[in-house]
Each structure stands twice: as C-alpha cells, then as structure tokens.
Design an enzyme around this catalytic site. Structure first.
Site, PDB file in Angstrom:
ATOM      1  N   LYS A  98      -9.379  -1.990  -3.939  1.00  0.00           N
ATOM      2  CA  LYS A  98      -8.159  -1.181  -3.911  1.00  0.00           C
ATOM      3  C   LYS A  98      -7.762  -0.810  -5.334  1.00  0.00           C
ATOM      4  CE  LYS A  98      -4.655  -1.732  -0.378  1.00  0.00           C
ATOM      5  NZ  LYS A  98      -3.512  -2.543   0.026  1.00  0.00           N
TER       6      LYS A  98
HETATM    7  C1  E4P Z   1      -1.339  -1.482   2.448  1.00  0.00           C
HETATM    8  O1  E4P Z   1      -2.450  -1.357   2.069  1.00  0.00           O
HETATM    9  C2  E4P Z   1      -0.224  -2.008   1.650  1.00  0.00           C
HETATM   10  O2  E4P Z   1      -0.664  -3.183   1.061  1.00  0.00           O
HETATM   11  C3  E4P Z   1       0.962  -2.268   2.485  1.00  0.00           C
HETATM   12  O3  E4P Z   1       0.843  -1.537   3.697  1.00  0.00           O
HETATM   13  C4  E4P Z   1       2.300  -2.085   1.844  1.00  0.00           C
HETATM   14  O4  E4P Z   1       3.303  -2.271   2.809  1.00  0.00           O
HETATM   15  P1  E4P Z   1       4.858  -2.445   2.432  1.00  0.00           P
HETATM   16  O5  E4P Z   1       5.340  -1.151   1.919  1.00  0.00           O
HETATM   17  O6  E4P Z   1       5.519  -2.791   3.733  1.00  0.00           O
HETATM   18  O7  E4P Z   1       4.919  -3.532   1.423  1.00  0.00           O
END
Ligand code: E4P
Length: 305
Positions: A98
């Site tokens: 990521k």
């Molecule tokens: C996804 O890849 C992210 O890590 C995640 O969905 C972030 O979610 P949040 O905005 O609820 O923290």
C-alpha cells in the site's frame, strides 16, 4: 464484488475466513496499532513479524493482503515496500504494497509526487501496489496510469469531509444521506434562479449566493464517497483500465450496497460492518418462530444418536 476484510486483527481475520467470504485483507498503520493495542491489553508479547506472517498465512494464496509503507519519500517507500514484499510474500504469495497517492503534509516535508514515483517504480518491478488515501478522481486516474494494481477511494472519509463542510455532526458508522443533501442543494439553486430569472444569465452565474448554493455539500462536483467510487469505476470501464477499484473506508452496510451497485471490484469492509450485514430483526423473529415450531416427529429425524 470481492470482499476484503479491513482489519489487522488476527482473530477477526480468522473468524471471517471461517465464514468462507474473504477474498483478501487490507491493513494500514492505524489498523495495526489497533491490533497491537488489543494484544497489549491481553498482555501478550508481540512479535510483529510473526504476527503479520500469520495474517498472510491465514488469508492464504490468491487472496491479497495489503501492507502499508510508513515513509514519505519515494526512495524510502520503495525500500520499505521491497522489505515488506521480500519478508512476507514468500509465506503465501499474496502481499500487495500500500502506497499513499500523495505524501505531502501540512508541514510540507515532501512533495506531491513521491507516491506516484514509488507506485510506478514498484509496478515496473512487478510488485503489486494498492494506492491508498485516494480522495478524488484525478488521484485514481494518475495512480492507474502509473501502473497500480488497485486504487482505494476512501468513501467514508470523503463523506466525513463533506459532512464537516456542511456542519453536520455524525458518528463514524452513520450513513450519510447524500441524496437528501443533493435534493436540498438543487432546491436552493432553483430558488435562487427563480428569484433572479429576469436578470442576465451572467448575473445569476456570478452571484455569490448562487455559487454557494451550487457548491453546497459537494467536493469537486461529487456529493459523496459512493459517488467518487462510481465515477472512478465508470472512467476505468470506459477506457478499459485494468486497475481494480477497492471501495475503502466503508462504515455501514448501506454503503456496501451502494458501492456494489456502483460496480466496485472490491469492497474492503471492517469486521463490525460485516457483522452488521448479517443482521435483520425479521431474521431474528423468523429463526425464533422456526425453532418454536419444530414438532417432535421432525426433531426425531435429526436424532442421530
Ligand atoms: C482501507 O484500505 C483503509 O485502510 C480503511 O478503509 C480506512 O478506513 P477509515 O476511514 O474508516 O479509517
């Protein structure tokens, strides 16, 4: 639509895998913090390398696990990506790296372009990249162009941004009724136009109140995170772009339905939202009635002892 679980908690991953619904997992530093905090509360010693290894193994071959880098410059991100990939990919051949689309902070430590540089370099070296913190269409298009395997538009956080601009108070899991906001904004605009209908078009167009009415409750023409997902999916389909769209930052089951309708390839869903997807009062009522109605003759059929 594929389902990824948005968590770094091994117990949640194991549970969801046992349901047979997991196509992959996404983590980020905040999710890893939550998992580590839980382990600390339970006073377990933490070997993070072993822990992440277990996640990869549990999720298994063919089901991607996203692991995020922590630095803000392309060089460092590439180094970290390679380290993560070399350490964990051999376990189940499912590691995806990521990378944030843009790493510039308010302190201005880095540039807007570090993310893209890292995405393109890693993709050229065939390390699969999931581009994170995508908040607009432009970011998604550039990430895809740079070779990303996945882009993750953050639906919930875009909703948070719009709700904050509107001054709406909310809890994290609340559904954002953007259709209502859209209708109200359009009503307001109609009113403004009606009030000035005999004036020249430019006067209406340039009027500050009208501008405010038009921009009410939207971000760059999109009224919600779901609309962002929909716009990215549409563009990728028009141009045959192979990058898969992961609807991320999902906060409630209704959003899951809406991103599925929007054609997202994947939704990455927190464990709590997955649990909520299974709930309905009429299901509870139904199961109680079925249990109550079992006659002895029918029960006998199952008496295998
Ligand atoms: C996804 O890849 C992210 O890590 C995640 O969905 C972030 O979610 P949040 O905005 O609820 O923290």
């Amino acid at each position: 639509m594929k389902i990824f679980v948005d968590t770094a908690k091994l117990n949640e991953i194991e549970e969801a895998c046992s349901w047979g619904i997991v196509d992959g997992v996404t983590t980020n530093p905040s999710l890893i913090k939550r998992a580590v905090d839980d382990l600390r509360v339970n006073k377990k010693s933490i070997d993070i390398e072993e822990y992440i290894g277990k996640i990869c193994k549990t999720v298994g071959e063919g089901r991607p696990v996203s692991l995020e880098v922590i630095s803000l410059t392309s060089e460092k991100m590439i180094e970290e990506a390679k380290l993560l990939y070399e350490k964990f990919n051999p376990i189940a051949h499912n590691v995806v790296i990521k990378i944030p689309i843009n790493t510039r902070t308010d302190k201005g430590e880095t540039t807007n372009y570090e993310g893209l540089k890292a995405i393109s370099r890693l993709s050229k070296e065939e390390i699969p990249v999931n581009v994170t913190l995508v908040m607009n269409v432009g970011q998604a298009v550039l990430a895809a162009k740079a070779g990303a395997r996945y882009v993750s538009p953050f639906a919930g956080r875009v909703d948070d941004y719009i709700r904050k601009k509107l001054g709406i108070e909310f809890q994290k899991g609340d559904y954002f009724d953007f259709q209502l906001v859209k209708r109200v904004a359009s009503e307001k605009l109609n009113q403004k136009i009606g009030d000035r209908v005999n004036k020249p078009l430019a006067t209406i167009y340039l009027d500050e109140d009208t501008k405010r009415a038009v921009s009410l409750g939207q971000d760059d023409g999109l009224y919600s995170g779901v609309e962002l997902v929909k716009a990215i999916v549409k563009i990728f389909r028009i141009y045959g772009i192979k990058t898969e769209v992961i609807a991320a930052s999902i906060r409630n089951p209704r959003q899951v339905r809406e991103v599925a309708e929007a054609g997202a390839d994947i939704a990455t869903i927190p464990f709590k939202v997955l649990e909520k997807m299974l709930q309905h009062p009429k299901t509870v009522e139904g199961i109680e009635k079925f249990s109550e109605d079992v006659v002895p003759e029918y029960r006998e059929l199952f008496n295998m002892g």
